[in-house]
Design an enzyme around this catalytic site. Structure first.
Site, PDB file in Angstrom:
ATOM      1  N   GLY A  46      81.462  39.880   4.880  1.00 10.50           N
ATOM      2  CA  GLY A  46      82.889  39.681   4.626  1.00 10.50           C
ATOM      3  C   GLY A  46      83.673  40.788   5.296  1.00 10.50           C
ATOM      4  N   HIS A  47      83.351  41.022   6.571  1.00 13.48           N
ATOM      5  CA  HIS A  47      84.030  42.033   7.370  1.00 13.48           C
ATOM      6  C   HIS A  47      83.677  41.801   8.834  1.00 13.48           C
ATOM      7  CE1 HIS A  47      80.115  43.917   7.753  1.00 13.48           C
ATOM      8  NE2 HIS A  47      80.008  43.970   6.437  1.00 13.48           N
ATOM      9  N   ALA A  48      84.319  42.580   9.713  1.00 19.47           N
ATOM     10  CA  ALA A  48      83.965  42.565  11.142  1.00 19.47           C
ATOM     11  C   ALA A  48      83.607  43.988  11.532  1.00 19.47           C
ATOM     12  CB  ALA A  48      85.154  42.067  11.968  1.00 19.47           C
TER      13      ALA A  48
END
Ligand code: TYD
Length: 131
Positions: free
Chosen positions: A49-51
């Site tokens: 749930g991130h980059a």
């Protein structure tokens, strides 16, 4: 999203048990500076749930199965990983989430950079506005 892809690994099938392996800059397009693994994930939980701004990854389901959802800000793609003889190459700059972990699943992640909290983008809107 273009560069994200499933990469098949060498596979030595043997009646004594099977063997696969990964060589950096050969089977995967980067030098491995870090390895981590995700395990004991309770049913229904999501990871990621991130980059990453710079980090590239290669993700293998060493045991069990899970989904990796990739999003480039325009397109969203789900990759189901359930074998230890292939993995998913995740280039930098993609939003990624891991979900639908099966019981006793084990995710091996090979990474191109050492851990750096500054390399994470946690805000989807911030991610999207840079696309
Ligand atoms: P994080 O990358 O946020 O996990 P996920 O994306 O799967 O939800 O990492 C969770 C915690 O572990 C965070 O506090 C930082 C720490 N961590 C390290 O110290 N080194 C690492 O290589 C990784 C991947 C995480």
């Amino acid at each position: 999203m273009m560069d994200a892809r499933i990469i098949d690994l060498p596979k030595f099938l043997d009646r004594r048990g099977n063997l696969s392996f990964i060589e950096e800059e050969n089977h995967i397009p980067f030098k491995i500076l870090r390895s981590y693994w995700i395990y004991d994930v309770p049913g229904g939980e999501k990871r990621g749930g991130h980059a990453y701004k710079e980090n590239q990854e290669f993700i293998v389901a060493l045991s069990g199965s899970f989904d990796v959802v990739l999003d480039d800000g325009t397109e969203r793609k789900v990759f189901h990983l359930n074998r230890s003889y292939y993995g998913l190459y995740v280039p930098k700059g993609l939003w990624r989430q891991m979900e639908n972990f099966s019981t006793n699943s084990l995710a091996l992640v090979l990474a191109s950079t050492p851990y750096d909290a500054q390399d994470y983008v946690f805000d989807y809107n911030e991610f999207k506005k840079d696309k």
